[in-house]
Design a protein around this motif. Structure first.
Motif, mmCIF file in Angstrom:
data_model
loop_
_atom_site.group_PDB
_atom_site.id
_atom_site.type_symbol
_atom_site.label_atom_id
_atom_site.label_comp_id
_atom_site.label_asym_id
_atom_site.label_seq_id
_atom_site.Cartn_x
_atom_site.Cartn_y
_atom_site.Cartn_z
ATOM 1 N N MET A 155 19.674 50.813 14.951
ATOM 2 C CA MET A 155 19.168 50.167 16.156
ATOM 3 C C MET A 155 18.750 51.183 17.218
ATOM 4 O O MET A 155 17.686 51.053 17.817
ATOM 5 N N HIS A 156 19.581 52.196 17.467
ATOM 6 C CA HIS A 156 19.327 53.043 18.631
ATOM 7 C C HIS A 156 19.315 54.553 18.389
ATOM 8 O O HIS A 156 19.200 55.307 19.352
ATOM 9 N N GLU A 157 19.421 55.012 17.159
ATOM 10 C CA GLU A 157 19.340 56.459 16.951
ATOM 11 C C GLU A 157 18.022 57.033 17.478
ATOM 12 O O GLU A 157 18.035 58.040 18.190
ATOM 13 N N PRO A 158 16.870 56.408 17.204
ATOM 14 C CA PRO A 158 15.617 56.934 17.769
ATOM 15 C C PRO A 158 15.611 56.922 19.301
ATOM 16 O O PRO A 158 15.047 57.815 19.924
ATOM 17 N N THR A 159 16.248 55.921 19.908
ATOM 18 C CA THR A 159 16.320 55.838 21.371
ATOM 19 C C THR A 159 16.994 57.086 21.927
ATOM 20 O O THR A 159 16.489 57.731 22.855
ATOM 21 N N PHE A 160 18.154 57.431 21.361
ATOM 22 C CA PHE A 160 18.909 58.572 21.868
ATOM 23 C C PHE A 160 18.278 59.904 21.472
ATOM 24 O O PHE A 160 18.317 60.861 22.237
ATOM 25 N N GLN A 161 17.669 59.975 20.295
ATOM 26 C CA GLN A 161 16.976 61.205 19.917
ATOM 27 C C GLN A 161 15.820 61.481 20.872
ATOM 28 O O GLN A 161 15.583 62.631 21.253
ATOM 29 N N THR A 162 15.131 60.437 21.281
ATOM 30 C CA THR A 162 14.038 60.587 22.244
ATOM 31 C C THR A 162 14.570 61.066 23.591
ATOM 32 O O THR A 162 13.996 61.964 24.221
ATOM 33 N N ALA A 163 15.673 60.475 24.040
ATOM 34 C CA ALA A 163 16.274 60.887 25.323
ATOM 35 C C ALA A 163 16.700 62.350 25.285
ATOM 36 O O ALA A 163 16.447 63.103 26.230
ATOM 37 N N VAL A 164 17.312 62.761 24.189
ATOM 38 C CA VAL A 164 17.744 64.150 24.030
ATOM 39 C C VAL A 164 16.529 65.085 24.056
ATOM 40 O O VAL A 164 16.543 66.131 24.708
ATOM 41 N N ALA A 165 15.463 64.695 23.365
ATOM 42 C CA ALA A 165 14.244 65.511 23.332
ATOM 43 C C ALA A 165 13.592 65.587 24.707
ATOM 44 O O ALA A 165 13.095 66.647 25.107
ATOM 45 N N GLU A 166 13.605 64.474 25.448
ATOM 46 C CA GLU A 166 13.012 64.478 26.791
ATOM 47 C C GLU A 166 13.771 65.406 27.743
ATOM 48 O O GLU A 166 13.205 65.881 28.725
ATOM 49 N N ALA A 167 15.030 65.663 27.436
ATOM 50 C CA ALA A 167 15.827 66.578 28.271
ATOM 51 C C ALA A 167 15.708 68.024 27.799
ATOM 52 O O ALA A 167 16.321 68.917 28.383
ATOM 53 N N GLY A 168 14.930 68.262 26.741
ATOM 54 C CA GLY A 168 14.678 69.628 26.304
ATOM 55 C C GLY A 168 15.445 70.086 25.078
ATOM 56 O O GLY A 168 15.307 71.231 24.665
ATOM 57 N N LEU A 169 16.254 69.222 24.482
ATOM 58 C CA LEU A 169 16.978 69.591 23.263
ATOM 59 C C LEU A 169 16.209 69.125 22.034
ATOM 60 O O LEU A 169 15.460 68.152 22.088
ATOM 61 N N ASN A 170 16.435 69.794 20.920
ATOM 62 C CA ASN A 170 15.898 69.336 19.655
ATOM 63 C C ASN A 170 16.564 67.986 19.339
ATOM 64 O O ASN A 170 17.786 67.860 19.454
ATOM 65 N N PRO A 171 15.802 66.966 18.950
ATOM 66 C CA PRO A 171 16.394 65.644 18.715
ATOM 67 C C PRO A 171 17.419 65.616 17.587
ATOM 68 O O PRO A 171 18.197 64.672 17.481
ATOM 69 N N TYR A 172 17.450 66.652 16.761
ATOM 70 C CA TYR A 172 18.408 66.699 15.658
ATOM 71 C C TYR A 172 19.720 67.373 16.062
ATOM 72 O O TYR A 172 20.593 67.574 15.232
ATOM 73 N N TYR A 173 19.856 67.688 17.351
ATOM 74 C CA TYR A 173 21.136 68.139 17.897
ATOM 75 C C TYR A 173 21.911 66.932 18.426
ATOM 76 O O TYR A 173 22.665 67.020 19.377
ATOM 77 N N PHE A 174 21.685 65.807 17.803
ATOM 78 C CA PHE A 174 22.286 64.542 18.213
ATOM 79 C C PHE A 174 23.000 63.920 17.022
ATOM 80 O O PHE A 174 22.509 63.971 15.899
ATOM 81 N N ALA A 175 24.182 63.346 17.271
ATOM 82 C CA ALA A 175 24.909 62.604 16.236
ATOM 83 C C ALA A 175 25.384 61.287 16.822
ATOM 84 O O ALA A 175 25.653 61.184 18.017
ATOM 85 N N MET A 176 25.497 60.301 15.964
ATOM 86 C CA MET A 176 25.887 58.972 16.417
ATOM 87 C C MET A 176 27.064 58.472 15.603
ATOM 88 O O MET A 176 27.108 58.653 14.387
#
Length: 195
Positions: free
Chosen positions: A75-96
């Motif tokens: 449901m929301h992994e892409p949502t948070f990956q986008t938020a992380v990327a918008e803040a300047g991090l690689n979106p794959y530095y995210f875990a759920m």
């Protein structure tokens, strides 16, 4: 390897999670985990204010990894990956961690649900520290199908894909197709000949 600064965000999901999981206790637990710089909770982490909280912490606290414990990644992994990327991090530095479907929706005892939520958060924090930056890429694809096995299922799969307009290659190791079905004399319920 230098250990990264990790931010952990626990979603209450309205009452979907908070009715069964003691979110405050999970946040306190997460804040004591190795490499965790900040741990916070919010009513709806997927909302714009929730995402902004994550973005602000990445910028202001220098977070290098993010863990969100909430609902299903579908449901929301892409949502948070986008938020992380918008803040300047690689979106794959995210875990759920899915503490809604894996805890609150299936465990009615709050103590047990909270304990499992802690385990899921702990494993996500341990995992995210080792994740590497990835870059999406596009690869050419041959728009054709290879079906291995010319039994009834293989024949049906080949026919379905061919009817959809794709070239299909059907491979069978025996000299004839039909699989075990072709070896039968009569079939149920009509007693017709299988061939």
């Amino acid at each position: 390897m230098e250990q990264p600064k990790i931010g952990v965000y626990i979603c209450e999901c309205g009452i979907n999670i908070s009715a069964t999981v003691n979110v405050r206790e999970v946040v306190a637990f997460a804040s004591r985990l190795p490499n965790v710089t900040v741990a916070r909770q919010y009513k709806y982490m997927c909302s714009e204010p929730g995402q902004n909280m994550i973005k602000d912490d990445i910028r202001e606290l220098g977070l290098e990894r993010v863990v969100v414990a909430s609902c299903t990644p579908r449901m929301h992994e892409p949502t948070f990956q986008t938020a992380v990327a918008e803040a300047g991090l690689n979106p794959y530095y995210f875990a759920m961690a899915n503490i809604r479907e894996h805890c609150s929706w299936v465990i009615k005892d709050m103590t047990q649900a909270t304990a499992k939520a802690k385990r899921l958060v702990s494993s996500a924090v341990a995992r995210v520290a080792y994740q590497e930056a990835l870059q999406p890429r596009v690869e050419p694809v041959t728009k054709a199908a290879l079906v291995v096995g010319g039994g009834i299922a293989g024949i049906q799969a080949a026919l379905t894909m061919a009817e959809a307009g794709y070239p299909v290659y059907l491979v069978e190791r025996e000299p004839s197709i039909g699989g075990h079905m072709a070896q039968l004399d009569k079939t149920f319920p009509t007693l017709d000949c299988s061939t």
